[in-house]
Each structure stands twice: as C-alpha cells, then as structure tokens.
Design a protein around this motif. Structure first.
Motif, PDB file in Angstrom:
ATOM      1  N   GLN A 176       0.840  -1.194   0.000  1.00  0.00           N
ATOM      2  CA  GLN A 176       0.000   0.000   0.000  1.00  0.00           C
ATOM      3  C   GLN A 176       0.882   1.254   0.000  1.00  0.00           C
ATOM      4  O   GLN A 176       1.044   1.935   1.015  1.00  0.00           O
ATOM      5  N   PRO A 177       1.520   1.542  -1.133  1.00  0.00           N
ATOM      6  CA  PRO A 177       2.402   2.719  -1.187  1.00  0.00           C
ATOM      7  C   PRO A 177       1.630   4.009  -0.952  1.00  0.00           C
ATOM      8  O   PRO A 177       0.484   4.167  -1.383  1.00  0.00           O
ATOM      9  N   ALA A 274     -23.551   3.226  -3.421  1.00  0.00           N
ATOM     10  CA  ALA A 274     -23.985   3.030  -2.035  1.00  0.00           C
ATOM     11  C   ALA A 274     -23.310   3.996  -1.079  1.00  0.00           C
ATOM     12  O   ALA A 274     -23.629   3.995   0.120  1.00  0.00           O
ATOM     13  N   GLY A 275     -22.400   4.809  -1.561  1.00  0.00           N
ATOM     14  CA  GLY A 275     -21.711   5.765  -0.710  1.00  0.00           C
ATOM     15  C   GLY A 275     -20.598   5.170   0.112  1.00  0.00           C
ATOM     16  O   GLY A 275     -20.061   5.825   1.007  1.00  0.00           O
ATOM     17  N   GLU A 276     -20.214   3.937  -0.170  1.00  0.00           N
ATOM     18  CA  GLU A 276     -19.141   3.279   0.570  1.00  0.00           C
ATOM     19  C   GLU A 276     -17.771   3.536  -0.044  1.00  0.00           C
ATOM     20  O   GLU A 276     -16.752   3.177   0.551  1.00  0.00           O
ATOM     21  N   ILE A 286      -9.438   1.632  -3.782  1.00  0.00           N
ATOM     22  CA  ILE A 286     -10.153   0.617  -4.567  1.00  0.00           C
ATOM     23  C   ILE A 286      -9.630  -0.775  -4.245  1.00  0.00           C
ATOM     24  O   ILE A 286     -10.391  -1.739  -4.103  1.00  0.00           O
ATOM     25  N   ARG A 287      -8.338  -0.875  -4.100  1.00  0.00           N
ATOM     26  CA  ARG A 287      -7.744  -2.171  -3.757  1.00  0.00           C
ATOM     27  C   ARG A 287      -8.230  -2.661  -2.407  1.00  0.00           C
ATOM     28  O   ARG A 287      -8.558  -3.841  -2.221  1.00  0.00           O
ATOM     29  N   ALA A 288      -8.271  -1.754  -1.420  1.00  0.00           N
ATOM     30  CA  ALA A 288      -8.725  -2.140  -0.089  1.00  0.00           C
ATOM     31  C   ALA A 288     -10.206  -2.503  -0.088  1.00  0.00           C
ATOM     32  O   ALA A 288     -10.627  -3.435   0.608  1.00  0.00           O
ATOM     33  N   PRO A 296      -5.012  -4.701 -10.893  1.00  0.00           N
ATOM     34  CA  PRO A 296      -6.448  -4.589 -11.211  1.00  0.00           C
ATOM     35  C   PRO A 296      -7.090  -3.332 -10.630  1.00  0.00           C
ATOM     36  O   PRO A 296      -7.989  -2.755 -11.248  1.00  0.00           O
ATOM     37  N   ALA A 297      -6.637  -2.911  -9.437  1.00  0.00           N
ATOM     38  CA  ALA A 297      -7.212  -1.706  -8.841  1.00  0.00           C
ATOM     39  C   ALA A 297      -6.939  -0.486  -9.714  1.00  0.00           C
ATOM     40  O   ALA A 297      -7.819   0.371  -9.888  1.00  0.00           O
TER      41      ALA A 297
END
Length: 314
Positions: A176-177, A274-276, A286-288, A296-297
């Motif tokens: 997670q840079p 959904a606002g998440e 996006i990855r998380a 892919p993210a």
C-alpha cells in the motif's frame, strides 16, 4: 662241441662277478634319461598342461562375460552424483514456480532492497553533514558553542527526512504505497535545504573561500544520492506491489483478465452508488475495498475515470 656244465667248466672268481655287475650298471645307466618331467600319475598331465588348460578355461569365461552388458547398466559414483544434482535442480526449479515461493522471494528481495536503500540514504546524509556544519558554523571558532551546535543541523534534518522516507518504505513493502503530494513536497524541501547548504560555501559567488569545482561536486554527492534514493524507492516499491506471482493462475492480460477487471469495475460502481467508496477514489482505496491486487485496482480506477469523463461529456 658243447660241454655240459660240470666239472670241466671253471667257476668264476669274485673279481669277475664284480666286474660284470659294474658293466651291467653302466649299460642300464646309458639306457635311462637323466631327468624326467614331473608327471601327475593320477591324470597323466604335466604342470604346463594344467597351466595352459586353466588359461584356456579363463579365456572362455571372459568371452562369455564380455557379451553381458549388465555392468554397463549400473550407475557409477559420478553418474549417481550428477543425477542427484540434476534432480535437485529440477525440484528447485519446480519450487521456484510455486506462487507461494515466488511471493516469498519477492518479499525477501524487497526487504533487502529497502535495507540497502536506507543504508545508502543514511551514509549520504552523514556525508553531507560536514558541508552543512561548515555552512551553519559560518566561520565560528573551533569548539565554540556555535561551532558545536552547527553539527546538529544536518542530523535533525536527516532524522525528519528518514521518518518520512522510512514510513513510505515500510507501508510500501506491505503493498500500500503512500501517494501523498504533501509528503513528497516535505521530502524535496528537506533535500533542497541539504543541497543548498552543502553547495553554497563552494560556489563562485561565495565569499567563504575560493571556488573549487571538485570540492563542490564532493559536497553535492551526498544530497544527490539522497535525492536519487528518495525518488527511486517509492517507484521500486510500487513495482513490487504490482508483481503477479501467479497465485490465481490468470494472466495479467487477455480475456480472463479483462473480464475480471470488468467485474471489479461493476462492484466498484455499486460501492460508489452506495456511498461506501468515493467517486474519485485512488487505486489504494479501490484495492482495499475490493480486495484485489494493485494492478487490477489501477485498471478499475482508469475505467471509472473514463466512465465519469464520458458521462460528463454526454
């Protein structure tokens, strides 16, 4: 006329008898050979015959055994050693293709590179300490308070820089840079200060001493290495995060990969509705949220950006 043996025949004397016996012994000695070969009376074979018979029998056995290739089928010590090495190499190669092993090797190499980069960064900052001290002392006398305090200028700048770089390196090694423009500006501010304080005393416009190009390059070496490490390390860590170890068995390109990205994009749009998930979420968020890889993210982020651009144009 034959006379019967009787009284008219003279009797031989002892000398005539002894002479006759001696002549008989000489006659018999001339008829018998002096040396006779040793004869095996049980079989009638001499020692030479026995030795030749054994040699012929051995030759027949050797001729029969030479036609047998069984000894050629056996592995020698050298062959067994080479087969063992080949088998070990094949198993190591097979193990190297395992996704878990590839991930472990990548993590190990990443730790080594980060450790080497941090050591190089520390040495470069230590190298520039002398130049910064000379700038901060500003001609103060030896061992005066100003001269001593000048030695602390570069260390506290270096520690602050190491905190930022170390945090980015550690988080980057976990996939997670940190992509923060603020941290980047802080890093370059510290580096610019270090470079300026090292170079200023050796510039031609400086009044501290005569200009020396070699001294200028030597004192700029530490800041230049520091800039290189700080710039290259996040890029290297991001590349490690994008590595595909083959755990899912899907290629990085092709129909399967595109279908996976499309499915992830649909999920991301649902989370946005959904606002998440923010509409302008970066690849890390996006990855998380999707639990996918960094590559892919990024593809999902690009797809969302293209969708927003096309929606706004419409």
């Amino acid at each position: 006329m034959h006379h019967p043996i009787g009284a008219d025949t003279p009797e031989p004397n002892p000398e005539d008898v002894a002479r006759g016996l001696a002549e008989l012994e000489l006659h018999l000695a001339g008829q018998v050979p002096a040396e006779q070969p040793a004869v095996d009376l049980s079989r009638g074979e001499t020692k030479r015959v026995k030795a030749l018979r054994a040699e012929v029998a051995e030759a027949h056995l050797l001729a029969q055994l030479q036609d047998d290739d069984t000894p050629l089928l056996l592995d020698t010590v050298k062959v067994r050693k080479r087969r063992k090495q080949a088998g070990e190499a094949a198993r190591l190669h097979q193990l190297a293709q395992d996704p878990t092993m590839r991930a472990w090797q990548a993590a190990r190499m990443r730790r080594l590179l980060v450790a080497g980069a941090m050591v190089a960064l520390a040495l470069a900052l230590a190298w520039s300490t002398v130049g910064v001290q000379k700038f901060a002392a500003d001609g103060a006398s030896l061992w005066s308070p100003a001269w001593i305090i000048a030695w602390l200028v570069e260390p506290f700048l270096s520690l602050a820089l190491m905190v930022v770089v170390g945090a980015r390196a550690y988080i980057g090694t976990h996939g997670q840079p940190i992509e923060s423009p603020t941290l980047a500006r802080i890093e370059y501010l510290f580096l610019a200060l270090t470079l300026g304080m090292n170079a200023w005393p050796h510039l031609a416009v400086s009044s501290f001493e005569e200009f020396s190009f070699s001294q200028l390059m030597l004192h700029m070496l530490g800041p230049i290495v520091t800039v290189a490490v700080v710039t290259a390390l996040p890029i290297i860590l991001a590349a490690f995060s994008d590595l595909d170890h083959g755990g899912t068995g899907t290629p990085r390109t092709g129909p399967s990969y595109r279908a996976n990205v499309e499915a992830l994009t649909v999920r991301a749009r649902a989370l946005i509705d959904a606002g998440e998930l923010p509409a302008d979420a970066g690849a890390g968020k996006i990855r998380a949220a999707l639990g996918c890889g960094m590559d892919p993210a990024r593809a999902v982020r690009d797809a969302l950006t293209r969708g927003q651009a096309s929606g706004g144009a419409a």
